[in-house]
Design a protein around this motif. Structure first.
Motif, PDB file in Angstrom:
ATOM      1  N   PHE A  78      46.006  38.641  33.973  1.00 28.29           N
ATOM      2  CA  PHE A  78      44.569  38.742  33.715  1.00 28.29           C
ATOM      3  C   PHE A  78      44.319  38.479  32.228  1.00 28.29           C
ATOM      4  N   PRO A  79      43.080  38.141  31.836  1.00 23.82           N
ATOM      5  CA  PRO A  79      42.774  37.990  30.407  1.00 23.82           C
ATOM      6  C   PRO A  79      43.069  39.296  29.679  1.00 23.82           C
ATOM      7  N   ALA A  80      43.680  39.230  28.518  1.00 19.47           N
ATOM      8  CA  ALA A  80      44.147  40.423  27.805  1.00 19.47           C
ATOM      9  C   ALA A  80      43.041  41.450  27.592  1.00 19.47           C
ATOM     10  N   GLU A  81      41.792  40.982  27.454  1.00 15.82           N
ATOM     11  CA  GLU A  81      40.694  41.933  27.215  1.00 15.82           C
ATOM     12  C   GLU A  81      40.368  42.761  28.459  1.00 15.82           C
ATOM     13  N   GLU A  82      40.955  42.416  29.596  1.00 14.50           N
ATOM     14  CA  GLU A  82      40.729  43.182  30.833  1.00 14.50           C
ATOM     15  C   GLU A  82      41.799  44.259  31.049  1.00 14.50           C
ATOM     16  N   PHE A  83      42.630  44.511  30.048  1.00 18.31           N
ATOM     17  CA  PHE A  83      43.743  45.448  30.224  1.00 18.31           C
ATOM     18  C   PHE A  83      43.270  46.834  30.657  1.00 18.31           C
ATOM     19  N   THR A  99      39.637  35.350  35.429  1.00 16.12           N
ATOM     20  CA  THR A  99      40.617  34.647  36.263  1.00 16.12           C
ATOM     21  C   THR A  99      41.820  35.567  36.468  1.00 16.12           C
ATOM     22  N   LEU A 100      42.118  35.874  37.711  1.00 18.14           N
ATOM     23  CA  LEU A 100      43.208  36.794  38.050  1.00 18.14           C
ATOM     24  C   LEU A 100      44.188  36.077  38.969  1.00 18.14           C
ATOM     25  N   ARG A 101      45.475  36.270  38.734  1.00 17.98           N
ATOM     26  CA  ARG A 101      46.469  35.648  39.607  1.00 17.98           C
ATOM     27  C   ARG A 101      47.666  36.573  39.761  1.00 17.98           C
ATOM     28  N   ILE A 102      48.386  36.379  40.851  1.00 20.60           N
ATOM     29  CA  ILE A 102      49.559  37.203  41.152  1.00 20.60           C
ATOM     30  C   ILE A 102      50.800  36.323  41.171  1.00 20.60           C
ATOM     31  N   GLU A 133      46.735  35.806  28.077  1.00 20.09           N
ATOM     32  CA  GLU A 133      46.921  36.658  29.256  1.00 20.09           C
ATOM     33  C   GLU A 133      47.753  37.898  28.950  1.00 20.09           C
ATOM     34  N   ASP A 134      47.551  38.902  29.740  1.00 16.11           N
ATOM     35  CA  ASP A 134      48.422  40.071  29.803  1.00 16.11           C
ATOM     36  C   ASP A 134      48.768  40.255  31.276  1.00 16.11           C
ATOM     37  N   CYS A 135      49.686  41.201  31.584  1.00 21.25           N
ATOM     38  CA  CYS A 135      50.007  41.418  32.999  1.00 21.25           C
ATOM     39  C   CYS A 135      50.371  42.869  33.253  1.00 21.25           C
ATOM     40  N   MET A 136      50.276  43.252  34.505  1.00 21.48           N
ATOM     41  CA  MET A 136      50.657  44.590  34.942  1.00 21.48           C
ATOM     42  C   MET A 136      51.543  44.449  36.170  1.00 21.48           C
ATOM     43  N   LEU A 137      52.533  45.332  36.285  1.00 20.98           N
ATOM     44  CA  LEU A 137      53.602  45.144  37.268  1.00 20.98           C
ATOM     45  C   LEU A 137      53.519  46.163  38.407  1.00 20.98           C
ATOM     46  N   PHE A 138      53.735  45.651  39.626  1.00 24.92           N
ATOM     47  CA  PHE A 138      53.663  46.486  40.825  1.00 24.92           C
ATOM     48  C   PHE A 138      54.850  46.182  41.742  1.00 24.92           C
ATOM     49  N   PRO A 139      55.180  47.127  42.639  1.00 23.04           N
ATOM     50  CA  PRO A 139      56.394  46.967  43.441  1.00 23.04           C
ATOM     51  C   PRO A 139      56.279  45.990  44.603  1.00 23.04           C
ATOM     52  N   SER A 140      55.064  45.567  44.954  1.00 20.09           N
ATOM     53  CA  SER A 140      54.929  44.643  46.083  1.00 20.09           C
ATOM     54  C   SER A 140      53.680  43.792  45.912  1.00 20.09           C
ATOM     55  N   GLN A 171      41.878  43.032  43.575  1.00 21.27           N
ATOM     56  CA  GLN A 171      40.578  43.292  44.193  1.00 21.27           C
ATOM     57  C   GLN A 171      39.782  44.313  43.392  1.00 21.27           C
ATOM     58  N   PHE A 172      40.462  45.362  42.926  1.00 22.79           N
ATOM     59  CA  PHE A 172      39.798  46.384  42.116  1.00 22.79           C
ATOM     60  C   PHE A 172      39.245  45.774  40.828  1.00 22.79           C
ATOM     61  N   MET A 173      40.047  44.927  40.181  1.00 23.56           N
ATOM     62  CA  MET A 173      39.611  44.309  38.929  1.00 23.56           C
ATOM     63  C   MET A 173      38.416  43.385  39.162  1.00 23.56           C
ATOM     64  N   LYS A 174      38.405  42.664  40.259  1.00 18.72           N
ATOM     65  CA  LYS A 174      37.273  41.789  40.591  1.00 18.72           C
ATOM     66  C   LYS A 174      35.990  42.602  40.715  1.00 18.72           C
ATOM     67  N   GLN A 175      36.100  43.755  41.365  1.00 17.96           N
ATOM     68  CA  GLN A 175      34.918  44.576  41.626  1.00 17.96           C
ATOM     69  C   GLN A 175      34.473  45.367  40.399  1.00 17.96           C
ATOM     70  N   THR A 176      35.420  45.679  39.512  1.00  8.03           N
ATOM     71  CA  THR A 176      35.148  46.604  38.410  1.00  8.03           C
ATOM     72  C   THR A 176      34.819  45.897  37.101  1.00  8.03           C
ATOM     73  N   SER A 177      35.408  44.732  36.875  1.00  7.61           N
ATOM     74  CA  SER A 177      35.219  44.027  35.609  1.00  7.61           C
ATOM     75  C   SER A 177      33.746  43.697  35.376  1.00  7.61           C
ATOM     76  N   LYS A 178      33.322  43.875  34.129  1.00 13.89           N
ATOM     77  CA  LYS A 178      31.940  43.561  33.764  1.00 13.89           C
ATOM     78  C   LYS A 178      31.839  42.189  33.101  1.00 13.89           C
ATOM     79  N   SER A 179      32.932  41.433  33.100  1.00 10.18           N
ATOM     80  CA  SER A 179      32.947  40.119  32.454  1.00 10.18           C
ATOM     81  C   SER A 179      32.089  39.119  33.228  1.00 10.18           C
ATOM     82  N   SER A 180      31.470  38.240  32.484  1.00 15.27           N
ATOM     83  CA  SER A 180      30.706  37.150  33.090  1.00 15.27           C
ATOM     84  C   SER A 180      31.049  35.853  32.353  1.00 15.27           C
ATOM     85  N   PRO A 181      31.609  34.863  33.041  1.00 21.01           N
ATOM     86  CA  PRO A 181      31.922  34.865  34.474  1.00 21.01           C
ATOM     87  C   PRO A 181      33.087  35.813  34.787  1.00 21.01           C
TER      88      PRO A 181
END
Length: 577
Positions: free
Chosen positions: A124-129, A99-102, A70-77, A86-96
């Motif tokens: 998120f999986p590191a390849e989705e960075f 797996t994303l978590r907060i 996994e890798d991660c990205m940080l946000f204020p809220s 939500q953006f990553m779900k819609q944009t990622s071309k990975s199949s399946p």
């Protein structure tokens, strides 16, 4: 003035928002990812380059809460983190789908404090960075480097924990990092309220500006002062105490009050959230991007929602086409434009745009960062005005921030105001607000100096036979549209661009000119950049069809003495003879 490749601009500035790329070759090397440039990058523009303090916090969170791969990205809220997910779900071309978590990290105890601390991590999986990085860049809503520093220290001291991980009985007192003095002076501070009569002596902040013990009790007042500067009279330089004493009325527009000024963690955040609020309030429809925009504005309109109608020339012919579409029944959410545009400094015909918007029911969002609200007054023609306070409002190139202003006379004002009362989050970090307030105190006098010097440099460049074109609002074919919105005492701003008859001349001039060289604009020092190369390296042919040539050099004028800066540019031009 020219720094080493990869050094911060200004030098030795921990939270600088620009980075030195002092030669044409270094800019190409940066875009190509060449080791001799990339390995030396101490910092970079914060939406494109993730600051070392943010990387450090992310690494700590990963080591403590991450899973293998996994890798991660940080946000204020949590809400911003959820938008990223939500953006990553819609944009990622990975199949399946990945797996994303907060993970939400919150203070160990509920503290009476005006600092909204904590951080939300999207795992998120590191390849989705690269997908996550798109959201970071486009939204401008990532954590700031100062916030990351603070949260790192809290995490090390055991003061930040996973939300829901504590029992209600645990009541260990939390002091927080020592450099913040937590007083109750402004605990109940509301941004739209006047300061309490017994508020602390705010003049102390002057002495603390460069110290590490920045007084947290001043944060609420600092944010109020910033919002009053944006909404207020702004006819002279104003310190914190005087800014707080200003009447709520008597600003540039009788209907503009500080309550309608909203602060954001970056200028792009103001644009991104304006678009988001409009879609939520009015329903998702295509938007119009009018004029050649800063790259991320168009990306936001294309990627977040039903898409965009792009008019890259920003011409009257483009407005003719838009009018035909509207007459034919097409409907749009909003028209987004810059006043003037970057880098060609063309001004949209806001009077005509406003008439079309009123007739065909779409909103107008104007980004006046380049013009700035001392030179131009665009609010009467817009429903929302956005600005990057990172630029000339701050000047010191050491803090990111933005503003979003609602026009009280807009037909959309009631629905937008009601929505923002529930949906708006103030994610401008406390210490960033303190720096921004202090930096902006001499905003008025700086603008006056910059206007004068920019005109002098423009006149010099216009006379040179090797320069193909100079772009500046005063000498633009769209000058009349700029003048329609120019303040009575306003000038034409500090940004100008030039193109050359040959790429060789552009490279020679850029390498020779003795200014700071790097991304950003509106700095207190003159800053030059091969703009098209940096902003559109992967799409140079696309940019060229809108008149944005690959040999374009953009210059942001600073506070140097006019005569000396003219001499600096004259020396650089001699290499073309």
């Amino acid at each position: 003035m020219m720094g080493e490749v990869g050094a911060s601009i200004p030098e030795d500035t921990e939270h600088a928002v620009s980075v030195s790329l002092p030669t044409w070759k270094a800019n190409v090397g940066y875009e190509e990812g060449e080791e001799w440039v990339v390995s030396k990058m101490q910092t970079g523009y914060p939406r494109f380059f993730i600051h070392k303090s943010i990387k450090k916090l992310a690494a700590t969170i990963l080591s403590k809460y991450g899973r293998v791969g996994e890798d991660c990205m940080l946000f204020p809220s949590h809400s911003v983190a959820n938008r990223c997910r939500q953006f990553m779900k819609q944009t990622s071309k990975s199949s399946p789908p990945p797996t994303l978590r907060i993970l939400e990290l919150v203070p160990r105890t509920k503290r009476e404090t005006i600092i909204s601390t904590g951080v939300s991590a999207v795992f998120f999986p590191a390849e989705e960075f690269k997908v996550a990085k798109q959201f970071w860049q486009h939204s401008g809503d990532g954590v700031s480097s100062r916030r990351a520093e603070y949260c790192s220290q809290e995490l090390e001291e055991g003061l930040l924990v996973e939300k829901g991980a504590l029992s209600e009985q645990f009541t260990r007192p939390a002091k927080g990092p020592k450099r913040y003095s937590r007083t109750a002076a402004d605990v109940d501070f509301k941004p739209s309220s006047p300061p309490a009569p017994d508020a602390p002596d705010t003049s102390r902040f002057v002495e603390e500006r460069f110290g590490r013990n920045l007084g947290v009790e001043f944060v609420g007042n600092a944010k109020l002062a910033i919002r009053r500067r944006i909404a207020g009279t702004l006819r002279s330089d104003v310190g914190l105490t005087d800014a707080l004493a200003l009447s709520r009325e008597g600003g540039r527009d009788a209907d503009l009050e500080e309550d309608d000024v909203y602060l954001c963690p970056s200028g792009m955040s103001a644009i991104f959230n304006s678009h988001r609020f409009l879609m939520e309030a009015l329903g998702a429809k295509k938007s119009i991007c009018y004029g050649f925009p800063y790259i991320d504005t168009l990306k936001i309109l294309e990627k977040f929602g039903p898409g965009a109608q792009f008019y890259g020339h920003g011409s009257q012919e483009d407005l003719d086409d838009l009018e035909k579409r509207l007459e034919g029944g097409e409907r749009f959410l909003a028209l987004f434009c810059e006043f003037p545009g970057n880098p060609l400094l063309k001004s949209p015909d806001l009077l005509r745009i406003r008439k079309l918007a009123d007739k065909y029911d779409f909103a107008v969002v104007v980004d006046e960062t380049v013009g700035n609200f001392l030179n131009v007054h665009v609010l009467p023609h817009a429903d929302i005005v956005v600005s990057s306070l990172t630029k000339v409002f701050s000047g010191d190139s050491n803090v990111m921030a933005g503003s979003l202003i609602l026009n009280k006379k807009s037909s959309y004002y009631p629905v937008l105001k009601k929505l923002l009362e529930h949906e708006y989050e103030d994610n401008l970090w406390a210490e960033d607000a303190l720096f921004l307030e202090r930096n902006s105190r001499d905003f008025v006098s700086r603008i006056e100096r910059i206007n004068v010097t920019a005109e002098a440099i423009c006149e010099l460049l216009l006379k040179h036979p090797k320069i193909k074109a100079v772009y500046y609002p005063k000498h633009s074919p769209t000058k009349q549209y700029y003048d329609n919105c120019r303040c009575p005492e306003g000038g034409y701003g500090g940004l100008l661009s030039m193109t050359f008859y040959s790429m060789e001349d552009a490279m020679k001039f850029f390498d020779e000119v003795e200014t700071a060289k790097g991304p950003s604009l509106g700095t207190n020092f003159t800053l030059s950049s091969p703009y098209t190369l940096l902003a559109h390296y992967g799409e140079l042919d696309w940019a060229a069809q809108f008149g944005v040539e690959s040999n374009l050099v953009r210059v942001s004028i600073g506070l140097e003495e006019t005569d000396k800066l003219v001499e600096t540019f004259a020396r650089a031009l001699k290499v073309l003879e």
